[in-house]
Write a protein that holds these residues in place. Structure first.
Motif, PDB file in Angstrom:
ATOM      1  N   ASP A 161       0.850  -1.192   0.000  1.00  0.00           N
ATOM      2  CA  ASP A 161       0.000   0.000   0.000  1.00  0.00           C
ATOM      3  C   ASP A 161       0.884   1.239   0.000  1.00  0.00           C
ATOM      4  O   ASP A 161       1.497   1.573   1.014  1.00  0.00           O
ATOM      5  N   ASN A 162       0.947   1.892  -1.139  1.00  0.00           N
ATOM      6  CA  ASN A 162       1.704   3.132  -1.259  1.00  0.00           C
ATOM      7  C   ASN A 162       0.754   4.254  -1.671  1.00  0.00           C
ATOM      8  O   ASN A 162      -0.099   4.067  -2.535  1.00  0.00           O
ATOM      9  N   LEU A 163       0.899   5.393  -1.034  1.00  0.00           N
ATOM     10  CA  LEU A 163       0.037   6.541  -1.290  1.00  0.00           C
ATOM     11  C   LEU A 163       0.759   7.549  -2.181  1.00  0.00           C
ATOM     12  O   LEU A 163       1.988   7.606  -2.198  1.00  0.00           O
ATOM     13  N   GLY A 164      -0.014   8.346  -2.903  1.00  0.00           N
ATOM     14  CA  GLY A 164       0.573   9.345  -3.778  1.00  0.00           C
ATOM     15  C   GLY A 164      -0.063  10.711  -3.594  1.00  0.00           C
ATOM     16  O   GLY A 164      -1.292  10.829  -3.497  1.00  0.00           O
ATOM     17  N   PHE A 165       0.763  11.751  -3.505  1.00  0.00           N
ATOM     18  CA  PHE A 165       0.281  13.137  -3.495  1.00  0.00           C
ATOM     19  C   PHE A 165       0.287  13.632  -4.943  1.00  0.00           C
ATOM     20  O   PHE A 165       1.334  13.683  -5.585  1.00  0.00           O
ATOM     21  N   GLU A 166      -0.899  13.982  -5.427  1.00  0.00           N
ATOM     22  CA  GLU A 166      -1.047  14.407  -6.813  1.00  0.00           C
ATOM     23  C   GLU A 166      -1.294  15.911  -6.867  1.00  0.00           C
ATOM     24  O   GLU A 166      -2.096  16.450  -6.109  1.00  0.00           O
ATOM     25  N   ALA A 167      -0.562  16.587  -7.759  1.00  0.00           N
ATOM     26  CA  ALA A 167      -0.681  18.032  -7.909  1.00  0.00           C
ATOM     27  C   ALA A 167      -0.865  18.379  -9.376  1.00  0.00           C
ATOM     28  O   ALA A 167      -0.610  17.561 -10.268  1.00  0.00           O
ATOM     29  N   LYS A 168      -1.307  19.582  -9.627  1.00  0.00           N
ATOM     30  CA  LYS A 168      -1.401  20.078 -10.991  1.00  0.00           C
ATOM     31  C   LYS A 168      -0.008  20.077 -11.602  1.00  0.00           C
ATOM     32  O   LYS A 168       0.964  20.454 -10.946  1.00  0.00           O
ATOM     33  N   LYS A 169       0.099  19.656 -12.838  1.00  0.00           N
ATOM     34  CA  LYS A 169       1.404  19.563 -13.491  1.00  0.00           C
ATOM     35  C   LYS A 169       2.078  20.933 -13.516  1.00  0.00           C
ATOM     36  O   LYS A 169       1.454  21.942 -13.836  1.00  0.00           O
ATOM     37  N   GLY A 170       3.371  20.942 -13.147  1.00  0.00           N
ATOM     38  CA  GLY A 170       4.115  22.191 -13.146  1.00  0.00           C
ATOM     39  C   GLY A 170       3.929  23.019 -11.891  1.00  0.00           C
ATOM     40  O   GLY A 170       4.370  24.168 -11.841  1.00  0.00           O
ATOM     41  N   SER A 171       3.306  22.446 -10.858  1.00  0.00           N
ATOM     42  CA  SER A 171       3.040  23.198  -9.622  1.00  0.00           C
ATOM     43  C   SER A 171       4.323  23.538  -8.869  1.00  0.00           C
ATOM     44  O   SER A 171       4.364  24.492  -8.087  1.00  0.00           O
ATOM     45  N   VAL A 255       2.519  13.127  -9.858  1.00  0.00           N
ATOM     46  CA  VAL A 255       2.720  12.661  -8.489  1.00  0.00           C
ATOM     47  C   VAL A 255       3.950  13.366  -7.936  1.00  0.00           C
ATOM     48  O   VAL A 255       5.040  13.251  -8.489  1.00  0.00           O
ATOM     49  N   VAL A 256       3.765  14.112  -6.834  1.00  0.00           N
ATOM     50  CA  VAL A 256       4.857  14.932  -6.293  1.00  0.00           C
ATOM     51  C   VAL A 256       5.387  14.388  -4.962  1.00  0.00           C
ATOM     52  O   VAL A 256       6.208  15.035  -4.313  1.00  0.00           O
ATOM     53  N   GLY A 257       4.934  13.212  -4.580  1.00  0.00           N
ATOM     54  CA  GLY A 257       5.431  12.582  -3.368  1.00  0.00           C
ATOM     55  C   GLY A 257       4.720  11.270  -3.119  1.00  0.00           C
ATOM     56  O   GLY A 257       3.549  11.127  -3.465  1.00  0.00           O
ATOM     57  N   THR A 258       5.434  10.296  -2.581  1.00  0.00           N
ATOM     58  CA  THR A 258       4.819   9.009  -2.233  1.00  0.00           C
ATOM     59  C   THR A 258       5.121   8.690  -0.777  1.00  0.00           C
ATOM     60  O   THR A 258       6.092   9.184  -0.199  1.00  0.00           O
ATOM     61  N   TYR A 259       4.267   7.838  -0.189  1.00  0.00           N
ATOM     62  CA  TYR A 259       4.417   7.508   1.223  1.00  0.00           C
ATOM     63  C   TYR A 259       3.769   6.156   1.495  1.00  0.00           C
ATOM     64  O   TYR A 259       2.781   5.790   0.852  1.00  0.00           O
ATOM     65  N   SER A 260       4.317   5.422   2.442  1.00  0.00           N
ATOM     66  CA  SER A 260       3.709   4.151   2.829  1.00  0.00           C
ATOM     67  C   SER A 260       2.361   4.394   3.479  1.00  0.00           C
ATOM     68  O   SER A 260       2.210   5.321   4.288  1.00  0.00           O
ATOM     69  N   GLY A 261       1.403   3.565   3.154  1.00  0.00           N
ATOM     70  CA  GLY A 261       0.070   3.704   3.728  1.00  0.00           C
ATOM     71  C   GLY A 261       0.004   3.425   5.217  1.00  0.00           C
ATOM     72  O   GLY A 261      -1.016   3.692   5.850  1.00  0.00           O
ATOM     73  N   GLY A 268       2.922  -0.210   4.445  1.00  0.00           N
ATOM     74  CA  GLY A 268       1.495  -0.469   4.410  1.00  0.00           C
ATOM     75  C   GLY A 268       1.169  -1.657   3.519  1.00  0.00           C
ATOM     76  O   GLY A 268       1.876  -1.943   2.547  1.00  0.00           O
ATOM     77  N   LEU A 269       0.098  -2.351   3.847  1.00  0.00           N
ATOM     78  CA  LEU A 269      -0.320  -3.523   3.078  1.00  0.00           C
ATOM     79  C   LEU A 269      -1.816  -3.466   2.791  1.00  0.00           C
ATOM     80  O   LEU A 269      -2.615  -3.064   3.630  1.00  0.00           O
ATOM     81  N   ILE A 270      -2.164  -3.880   1.576  1.00  0.00           N
ATOM     82  CA  ILE A 270      -3.557  -3.998   1.135  1.00  0.00           C
ATOM     83  C   ILE A 270      -3.990  -5.444   1.337  1.00  0.00           C
ATOM     84  O   ILE A 270      -3.209  -6.370   1.098  1.00  0.00           O
ATOM     85  N   ALA A 271      -5.238  -5.642   1.755  1.00  0.00           N
ATOM     86  CA  ALA A 271      -5.644  -7.006   2.091  1.00  0.00           C
ATOM     87  C   ALA A 271      -7.094  -7.295   1.761  1.00  0.00           C
ATOM     88  O   ALA A 271      -7.948  -6.409   1.781  1.00  0.00           O
ATOM     89  N   ALA A 272      -7.345  -8.572   1.469  1.00  0.00           N
ATOM     90  CA  ALA A 272      -8.716  -9.071   1.421  1.00  0.00           C
ATOM     91  C   ALA A 272      -9.249  -8.987   2.849  1.00  0.00           C
ATOM     92  O   ALA A 272      -8.577  -9.391   3.796  1.00  0.00           O
ATOM     93  N   ILE A 316      -1.653 -13.078   7.359  1.00  0.00           N
ATOM     94  CA  ILE A 316      -2.915 -12.916   8.078  1.00  0.00           C
ATOM     95  C   ILE A 316      -2.707 -11.924   9.221  1.00  0.00           C
ATOM     96  O   ILE A 316      -1.843 -12.119  10.080  1.00  0.00           O
ATOM     97  N   ASN A 317      -3.481 -10.846   9.182  1.00  0.00           N
ATOM     98  CA  ASN A 317      -3.482  -9.843  10.255  1.00  0.00           C
ATOM     99  C   ASN A 317      -2.081  -9.363  10.673  1.00  0.00           C
ATOM    100  O   ASN A 317      -1.727  -9.389  11.861  1.00  0.00           O
ATOM    101  N   PRO A 318      -1.263  -8.879   9.713  1.00  0.00           N
ATOM    102  CA  PRO A 318       0.046  -8.357  10.084  1.00  0.00           C
ATOM    103  C   PRO A 318      -0.080  -6.988  10.757  1.00  0.00           C
ATOM    104  O   PRO A 318      -1.169  -6.413  10.781  1.00  0.00           O
ATOM    105  N   PRO A 319       1.016  -6.448  11.304  1.00  0.00           N
ATOM    106  CA  PRO A 319       0.968  -5.085  11.856  1.00  0.00           C
ATOM    107  C   PRO A 319       0.458  -4.105  10.802  1.00  0.00           C
ATOM    108  O   PRO A 319       0.842  -4.186   9.632  1.00  0.00           O
ATOM    109  N   GLY A 320      -0.428  -3.197  11.226  1.00  0.00           N
ATOM    110  CA  GLY A 320      -1.008  -2.240  10.294  1.00  0.00           C
ATOM    111  C   GLY A 320      -0.815  -0.809  10.756  1.00  0.00           C
ATOM    112  O   GLY A 320      -0.127  -0.546  11.749  1.00  0.00           O
ATOM    113  N   LEU A 321      -1.421   0.108  10.035  1.00  0.00           N
ATOM    114  CA  LEU A 321      -1.352   1.524  10.379  1.00  0.00           C
ATOM    115  C   LEU A 321      -1.740   1.700  11.842  1.00  0.00           C
ATOM    116  O   LEU A 321      -2.831   1.289  12.250  1.00  0.00           O
ATOM    117  N   PRO A 322      -0.862   2.308  12.664  1.00  0.00           N
ATOM    118  CA  PRO A 322      -1.163   2.440  14.092  1.00  0.00           C
ATOM    119  C   PRO A 322      -2.403   3.281  14.341  1.00  0.00           C
ATOM    120  O   PRO A 322      -2.799   4.096  13.515  1.00  0.00           O
TER     121      PRO A 322
END
Length: 326
Positions: A161-171, A255-261, A268-272, A316-322
């Motif tokens: 799980d990776n997050l992205g900060f999106e901005a107007k191009k050329g910001s 995308v002007v920055g990425t961060y772990s979810g 961060g991890l995505i899960a069923a 199964i049920n690993p450590p997640g976002l605190p």
């Protein structure tokens, strides 16, 4: 068998490789687009209703782990967000067929379990309402493992799980930490772990004597992107795959920055996601580990340009976002 292994990162998660997507065709002109499946390589994405999905066979020993009531029914009732979020879950060129990496993985898991997948699309908050009431068996909808959610749900992980900060191009904006969003107007989805992270950053800024984040909420992605283009917001924080896909296919954002979810100290991890103690977490994890082992999982991620977000095992049920700290 799933093992619970924390996927920790050093210092911050900002060094995570951002998903890069490049070039696109008009979705109505041939039904294909191109993304970068691996560094330096591109793959064509089929966005037509005729998906030719990757398939695999039933595994009797894993199918036998599924609760009897579901086996008797013969279908796996799955739920995903109705919001169009390519390349995760979105609509094909016919505007009704649900496609994306999440539906593809859902079909593979159902194959292993010997069940017919039935994907229900609802609003984000109704995913959890439906899981709580047992209307749906599992959610595959870019759901992040969090410590708070683990109190009510069981998880079987299947993607980073990776997050992205999106901005107007050329910001000219760059986001590497809380200070970079101090005083900025940032849009985020309500009830998401992205929102939780942004609220935490805003609190950190205030404690450090900086301006808080001006957090905005919109009903849908189209409204959010209109606000971004018009300058009503500075940034949009969402899943990195969707941010990168949108930037590549429109050419108007970046995308002007990425961060772990899961924050700075945990990948961060995505899960069923299933209702706690439903009996489905183990068969889901075992099915996911089977498709990881037989290579069909890798084929699906490559197909959607998400190879960089692959996991080597379903946990199964690993450590997640605190939990939020006051």
């Amino acid at each position: 068998m799933s093992t619970v292994v924390p996927r920790r990162v050093t210092a911050t998660a900002l060094g995570l490789a951002a998903l890069v997507l490049a070039g696109c065709a008009n979705p109505t002109d041939g039904g294909t687009t191109e993304v970068a499946a691996t560094p330096g390589g591109r793959t064509g994405i089929n966005i037509s209703p005729d998906q030719h999905r990757v398939t695999t066979g039933k595994v009797g020993s894993i199918a036998a782990e599924v609760p009897e009531r579901i086996r008797r029914r013969g279908t796996l009732e799955l739920v995903a967000s109705s919001g169009s979020a390519a390349p995760l879950t979105f609509y094909a060129t016919d505007n009704k067929t649900v496609i994306g990496v999440e539906p593809d993985l859902a079909h593979l898991v159902a194959d292993v379990l010997g069940l017919k997948p039935h994907i229900n699309t609802v609003s984000w908050e109704n995913i959890f309402v439906g899981l709580d009431s047992a209307k749906y068996d599992a959610g595959l909808s870019n759901i992040t493992v969090t410590e708070e959610r683990k109190e009510k749900y069981d998880f079987a992980t299947y993607r980073e799980d990776n997050l992205g900060f999106e901005a107007k191009k050329g910001s000219g904006l760059k986001v590497t930490g809380p200070e970079d969003v101090a005083g900025r107007t940032v849009a985020v989805g309500s009830g998401t772990n992205q929102e939780k992270l942004l609220i935490e950053w805003s609190k950190e800024n205030e404690k450090a004597g900086h301006e808080p984040v001006n957090i905005k909420y919109y009903q849908n992605d189209s409204d959010t992107y209109l606000a971004l283009q018009s300058g009503r917001i500075d940034l949009y924080l969402g899943p990195n795959p969707t941010a990168a896909y949108h930037a590549a296919t429109t050419g108007r954002t970046e995308v002007v920055g990425t961060y772990s979810g899961a924050g700075a100290d945990l990948q961060g991890l995505i899960a069923a996601t299933t209702k706690k103690d439903s009996g489905l977490a183990k068969p889901l994890a075992d099915a996911l580990n089977h498709i990881i082992d037989n290579g069909t999982y890798a084929k699906v991620l490559k197909r959607w340009g998400l190879t960089d977000e692959a996991v080597t095992t379903s946990e199964i049920n690993p450590p997640g976002l605190p939990k939020t700290t006051e």
